[in-house]
Design a protein around this motif. Structure first.
Motif, mmCIF file in Angstrom:
data_model
loop_
_atom_site.group_PDB
_atom_site.id
_atom_site.type_symbol
_atom_site.label_atom_id
_atom_site.label_comp_id
_atom_site.label_asym_id
_atom_site.label_seq_id
_atom_site.Cartn_x
_atom_site.Cartn_y
_atom_site.Cartn_z
ATOM 1 N N TYR A 92 4.216 0.574 1.928
ATOM 2 C CA TYR A 92 4.046 -0.303 3.082
ATOM 3 C C TYR A 92 3.675 -1.694 2.593
ATOM 4 O O TYR A 92 2.689 -1.863 1.875
ATOM 5 C CB TYR A 92 2.965 0.240 4.009
ATOM 6 N N ALA A 110 2.130 -4.965 3.419
ATOM 7 C CA ALA A 110 1.273 -5.533 4.463
ATOM 8 C C ALA A 110 1.517 -7.033 4.588
ATOM 9 O O ALA A 110 1.751 -7.539 5.687
ATOM 10 C CB ALA A 110 -0.186 -5.243 4.164
ATOM 11 N N GLU A 118 -13.735 -11.789 11.109
ATOM 12 C CA GLU A 118 -14.094 -11.600 12.527
ATOM 13 C C GLU A 118 -15.590 -11.348 12.705
ATOM 14 O O GLU A 118 -15.981 -10.326 13.266
ATOM 15 C CB GLU A 118 -13.286 -10.439 13.113
ATOM 16 N N SER A 138 -3.144 -8.296 15.466
ATOM 17 C CA SER A 138 -3.820 -7.188 14.785
ATOM 18 C C SER A 138 -2.873 -6.492 13.809
ATOM 19 O O SER A 138 -1.724 -6.254 14.129
ATOM 20 C CB SER A 138 -4.325 -6.188 15.823
ATOM 21 N N GLY A 139 -3.383 -6.214 12.621
ATOM 22 C CA GLY A 139 -2.584 -5.496 11.628
ATOM 23 C C GLY A 139 -1.644 -6.370 10.830
ATOM 24 O O GLY A 139 -0.803 -5.872 10.085
ATOM 25 N N CYS A 140 -1.759 -7.699 10.961
ATOM 26 C CA CYS A 140 -0.812 -8.575 10.268
ATOM 27 C C CYS A 140 -1.234 -8.844 8.822
ATOM 28 O O CYS A 140 -0.495 -9.432 8.057
ATOM 29 C CB CYS A 140 -0.648 -9.890 11.018
ATOM 30 N N GLY A 141 -2.446 -8.422 8.455
ATOM 31 C CA GLY A 141 -2.845 -8.569 7.057
ATOM 32 C C GLY A 141 -3.926 -9.608 6.814
ATOM 33 O O GLY A 141 -4.087 -10.073 5.686
ATOM 34 N N LYS A 142 -4.673 -9.963 7.838
ATOM 35 C CA LYS A 142 -5.739 -10.958 7.662
ATOM 36 C C LYS A 142 -6.832 -10.437 6.731
ATOM 37 O O LYS A 142 -7.223 -11.111 5.775
ATOM 38 C CB LYS A 142 -6.350 -11.328 9.023
ATOM 39 N N SER A 143 -7.289 -9.222 7.013
ATOM 40 C CA SER A 143 -8.338 -8.648 6.164
ATOM 41 C C SER A 143 -7.822 -8.447 4.738
ATOM 42 O O SER A 143 -8.556 -8.618 3.774
ATOM 43 C CB SER A 143 -8.811 -7.311 6.726
ATOM 44 N N THR A 144 -6.562 -8.083 4.636
ATOM 45 C CA THR A 144 -5.967 -7.882 3.316
ATOM 46 C C THR A 144 -6.008 -9.173 2.499
ATOM 47 O O THR A 144 -6.380 -9.166 1.322
ATOM 48 C CB THR A 144 -4.509 -7.402 3.478
ATOM 49 N N GLN A 167 -15.566 -7.088 8.301
ATOM 50 C CA GLN A 167 -15.300 -6.751 9.699
ATOM 51 C C GLN A 167 -16.117 -5.513 10.106
ATOM 52 O O GLN A 167 -16.632 -5.447 11.205
ATOM 53 C CB GLN A 167 -13.796 -6.454 9.830
ATOM 54 N N PHE A 185 0.850 -1.185 0.000
ATOM 55 C CA PHE A 185 0.000 0.000 0.000
ATOM 56 C C PHE A 185 0.881 1.228 0.000
ATOM 57 O O PHE A 185 2.013 1.180 0.470
ATOM 58 C CB PHE A 185 -0.878 0.036 1.255
HETATM 59 N N1 ATP Z 1 -6.034 0.558 1.951
HETATM 60 C C1 ATP Z 1 -4.934 0.553 2.719
HETATM 61 N N2 ATP Z 1 -4.012 1.520 2.580
HETATM 62 C C2 ATP Z 1 -2.888 1.523 3.320
HETATM 63 N N3 ATP Z 1 -2.597 0.598 4.239
HETATM 64 C C3 ATP Z 1 -3.460 -0.397 4.437
HETATM 65 C C4 ATP Z 1 -4.673 -0.486 3.694
HETATM 66 N N4 ATP Z 1 -5.342 -1.589 4.093
HETATM 67 C C5 ATP Z 1 -4.581 -2.159 5.047
HETATM 68 N N5 ATP Z 1 -3.440 -1.461 5.244
HETATM 69 C C6 ATP Z 1 -2.372 -1.808 6.186
HETATM 70 O O1 ATP Z 1 -2.076 -3.163 6.030
HETATM 71 C C7 ATP Z 1 -1.862 -3.782 7.288
HETATM 72 C C8 ATP Z 1 -2.759 -4.981 7.417
HETATM 73 O O2 ATP Z 1 -4.102 -4.552 7.500
HETATM 74 P P1 ATP Z 1 -5.302 -5.576 7.715
HETATM 75 O O3 ATP Z 1 -6.555 -4.777 7.756
HETATM 76 O O4 ATP Z 1 -5.219 -6.635 6.701
HETATM 77 O O5 ATP Z 1 -4.974 -6.150 9.169
HETATM 78 P P2 ATP Z 1 -5.750 -7.274 10.007
HETATM 79 O O6 ATP Z 1 -4.837 -8.422 10.165
HETATM 80 O O7 ATP Z 1 -7.083 -7.528 9.402
HETATM 81 O O8 ATP Z 1 -5.913 -6.550 11.407
HETATM 82 P P3 ATP Z 1 -7.137 -6.634 12.458
HETATM 83 O O9 ATP Z 1 -7.055 -7.929 13.169
HETATM 84 O O10 ATP Z 1 -6.867 -5.492 13.382
HETATM 85 O O11 ATP Z 1 -8.394 -6.477 11.676
HETATM 86 C C9 ATP Z 1 -2.112 -2.722 8.336
HETATM 87 O O12 ATP Z 1 -0.876 -2.281 8.816
HETATM 88 C C10 ATP Z 1 -2.811 -1.618 7.616
HETATM 89 O O13 ATP Z 1 -2.395 -0.389 8.117
#
Ligand code: ATP
Ligand code: MG
Lengths: 265, 273
Positions: free
Chosen positions: B23, B25, B164, B45-51, B86, B15
Motif C-alpha cells: 500500500y 500511502a 491534530e 483523512s487517511g491521505c498520509g499526514k501522520s505518515t 495524534q 506499507f
Molecule cells: N503502519 C502502517 N501499516 C500499514 N498501513 C499504514 C500504516 N500507517 C499508515 N498506514 C496507511 O497509510 C495511510 C495514511 O495514514 P496516515 O495515518 O498517515 O493518515 P492521516 O492523513 O494522518 O489520516 P487522519 O487524518 O485520519 O489521521 C492510511 O491509509 C493508513 O491505512
C-alpha cells in the motif's frame, strides 16, 4: 460483581461456607460416617497445628520451606524478567530460541525432581532448582508478552523526548510490563511453594514436604492435613503481601485488570 | 541561503497491505519548512499526514527519498524535534508533573529540583497547576492534550511536530490553546509543522498551508502562503475579508480531494460487500 466485595456480608458468607464444611467434616468423623483413620478430624488437625506451633517443632521445617521457596521465587523471577526483556528487545534471539523454550516449558517439571536430587543432593538446592524451573517460565512468558505489548506511541514519544535505551527500559518498558509481571507473581508465589514442597516430599530431611511425607509414612492423616493447613496459611499470607505491593505499584491504574478479573471469577 | 529546518525530498511511504500487497500511502512528496516558520498540513483523512510527520520525526524511514533536517540527512530519531502525537502518548504510570518533566528526566536526571520548578511553571501556563500530582487517567481528554503540549514545549526542541493536537478540545479551550501556541512560537524562532483537518485553524495559525491529495499515493497538490499580519487575534481574524479569500481558494482544492476520498471509500465499501 463490583460492590459485594466490600460488603461485610460477603465475609460473613465466606466464613459460613468454611465453617459449615468443617462442621460437616467434624460431625461426620464423630458420628462415624467418615472413618477417622482415613479422614482425621478438623479438631484433631487444629490441635496438631497448635501443638507444632507452641512446641516450636514446625518452625525449622517451615523456615527451610520458606527459604527454598523464596530463593526459587527470587531467582526464577530475576531470570524470567531478565530473559523476557532480553528476548523481547532482540527479536532474532527470540526466533532462534523459541522452539527450545517451548520444549522445556512443555516438560512436566515433576519428572525433573529426581534428576535434580541426583545432581544437587538432598539439601535445599535440588528443591530451589525445581522451583526455579517452574517460576522462570511463568514470569518469562508474561514479561515477554508485557514488553511486546507496550503501546508503540508511548515508546516513540519517550524516544522523541530523548530517552536512551536504558531510560526507555526503566521509565517505559518495565512499568508497562509490570501489570503482566505482577499477574505472573501471584501465580508464581503459589507455584514456588508447591514445587519446593513436592521436592521435599520426594527426598529430603527437612521442610514441610518432609513432615507431610513422614506423617504419610506412618498413616498419620492428622499430620498430613496439619501440614497442608500450615502450607495453605503461609501461601495466603504471602499472597496478601504481594497484593499490597502490587496495589501500590499499580496505583496509576483506574482499576487493576488482575483484581477486576479475580473479582469476576 | 540557510537550509530548511525540515525538508522532505521526493519521499514515498509504502506499507505492507493485506495478503502480501503493498500500500502506497504517500508518493513523491517534496516539501520544505523554513526555519522559524509555522506550516500546516491539511488533507482528507487517511491521505498520509501522520505518515509524513513520522518521517520528519525519524520514526519512519521513507521507502524512497530523503529527509533532511537543517540540511543534514536524517538517520534514526530526529533529535532536534519533538512530536505531539495524534494518539495518547502520556505515561499512565507517571503523575502529570512527572510527565511534563519527562524530557528533563531523560536529559538532566540529576537536576530534579530545577526540573520540578520548571514543570510547575509549565503546568501553570496550560492551566493545570492543581493537577500536578494526578495520574493521567484522572484527567479529561482535553486536559491530557494540554499536558502533552507542556511536555513537548518544555523539551525546548528546534522543531515541533504536532499531529491534530486540538481536534479533541472544545472550542473555548481550543482557542485558548491556539493562542498559547502562537504566543510561545512568536519570537522563539522555533519551526512548527502542524497537522490538522480544520482548514480555518490552519489558516489562522500558519505562514503557509500545504494541501495533500486523497490517498492512496497522496501527493502535495498545493502550497498557499498566508499573508495575514501578525500578531493575530484568533477570534477576529476569521471575520477578515482576506481570511475568507484564502479560505475560499484553498477550500476549492481541498474540497475536491475530500470528495475523491469519499468516492473512494464508497467504492471500496461497495466492492467489499
Ligand atoms: N503502519 C502502517 N501499516 C500499514 N498501513 C499504514 C500504516 N500507517 C499508515 N498506514 C496507511 O497509510 C495511510 C495514511 O495514514 P496516515 O495515518 O498517515 O493518515 P492521516 O492523513 O494522518 O489520516 P487522519 O487524518 O485520519 O489521521 C492510511 O491509509 C493508513 O491505512
Ligand atoms: Mg493522522
Amino acid at each position: 460483581m463490583n460492590a459485594p466485595k466490600h460488603s461485610p456480608w460477603i465475609w460473613v458468607g465466606q466464613a459460613a461456607i468454611g465453617a459449615s464444611a468443617l462442621g460437616l467434616w467434624e460431625w461426620g468423623a464423630r458420628a462415624g460416617t467418615l472413618d477417622k483413620f482415613f479422614f482425621s478430624r478438623p479438631s484433631d488437625v487444629a490441635a496438631r497445628v497448635w501443638q507444632w506451633v507452641t512446641s516450636g517443632s514446625i518452625w525449622p521445617h517451615l523456615g527451610v520451606t520458606l527459604l527454598e521457596a523464596l530463593l526459587a521465587f527470587t531467582i526464577g523471577v530475576f531470570l524470567g524478567v531478565l530473559l523476557g526483556f532480553l528476548l523481547a528487545r532482540t527479536p532474532t534471539a527470540a526466533v532462534l530460541l523459541e522452539p527450545y523454550i517451548r520444549m522445556f516449558n512443555a516438560l512436566p517439571r515433576v519428572v525433573l525432581a529426581p534428576i535434580f536430587l541426583l545432581w544437587f543432593g538432598l539439601g535445599i538446592w535440588s528443591k530451589v532448582t525445581l522451583g526455579v524451573t517452574v517460576v522462570f517460565f511463568i514470569v518469562f512468558f508474561n514479561t515477554y508478552r508485557g514488553v511486546k505489548e507496550v503501546d508503540p506511541v508511548i515508546v516513540n514519544n519517550a524516544r522523541m523526548l530523548g530517552a536512551s535505551e536504558s531510560q526507555l527500559i526503566r521509565h517505559v518498558l518495565v512499568p508497562s510490563a509490570l501489570t503482566w509481571i505482577f499477574s505472573s507473581l501471584h501465580i508464581s508465589i503459589g507455584f514456588a511453594m508447591i514445587s519446593v514442597v513436592v521436592g521435599e516430599y520426594l527426598g529430603s530431611s527437612k521442610g514441610v514436604g518432609y513432615v507431610i511425607s513422614q506423617a504419610e509414612g506412618v498413616f498419620d492423616t492428622t499430620g498430613v492435613f496439619a501440614g497442608m493447613t500450615v502450607l495453605a496459611a503461609v501461601v495466603l499470607m504471602v499472597g496478601a503481601a504481594v497484593e499490597r505491593l502490587e496495589r501500590w505499584l499499580l496505583r496509576w491504574k483506574p482499576e487493576s485488570p488482575i483484581r477486576a478479573g479475580e473479582r469476576d471469577l | 541561503m540557510t537550509p530548511s529546518a525540515v525538508s522532505l525530498e521526493a519521499v514515498t511511504a509504502r506499507f505492507a497491505g493485506p495478503g502480501g500487497t503493498e500500500y502506497t500511502a504517500v508518493e513523491g512528496v517534496t516539501l520544505d519548512v523554513a526555519e522559524g516558520a509555522f506550516v500546516s498540513l491539511v488533507g482528507p483523512s487517511g491521505c498520509g499526514k501522520s505518515t509524513l510527520l513520522n518521517m520528519a520525526a525519524g520514526l519512519l524511514a521513507p521507502s524512497v527519498g530523503t529527509v533532511r533536517i537543517f540540511g543534514d540527512p536524517l538517520r534514526g530519531i530526529n533529535r532536534r524535534a519533538t512530536c505531539m502525537f495524534q494518539q495518547e502518548a502520556l505515561l499512565p504510570w507517571k503523575t502529570v508533573l512527572d510527565n511534563v518533566t519527562l524530557s528533563l528526566t531523560f536529559r538532566k536526571p540529576r537536576e530534579r529540583k530545577q526540573s520540578e520548578e520548571l514543570g510547575r511553571l509549565w503546568l501553570k501556563r496550560v492551566g493545570l497547576e492543581e493537577f500536578a500530582d494526578r495520574f493521567p487517567y484522572q484527567l479529561s481528554g482535553g486536559m491530557r492534550k494540554r499536558v502533552a503540549m507542556a511536555q513537548n514545549w518544555i523539551a525546548g526542541p528546534d522543531i515541533l511536530l504536532m499531529d491534530e493536537p486540538f481536534s479533541a478540545l472544545d472550542i473555548h479551550t481550543r482557542l485558548r490553546m491556539e493562542g498559547e501556541i502562537l504566543n510561545l512560537w512568536a519570537g522563539s524562532n522555533k519551526t512548527v509543522l502542524f497537522v490538522t483537518h480544520d482548514l480555518e485553524e490552519a489558516i489562522a495559525l500558519s505562514d503557509e498551508v500545504l494541501v495533500l491529495s486523497a490517498g492512496p499515493a497522496g501527493r502535495l497538490v498545493g502550497r498557499y502562503p498566508v499573508d495575514l499580519p501578525r500578531p493575530r487575534n484568533l477570534i477576529d481574524i476569521r471575520a477578515e475579508p482576506r481570511f475568507a479569500d484564502l479560505y475560499r481558494s484553498i477550500w476549492t482544492d481541498l474540497r475536491e480531494e475530500v470528495l475523491k476520498s469519499y468516492e473512494r471509500a464508497d467504492y471500496e465499501r461497495r466492492h467489499a460487500s
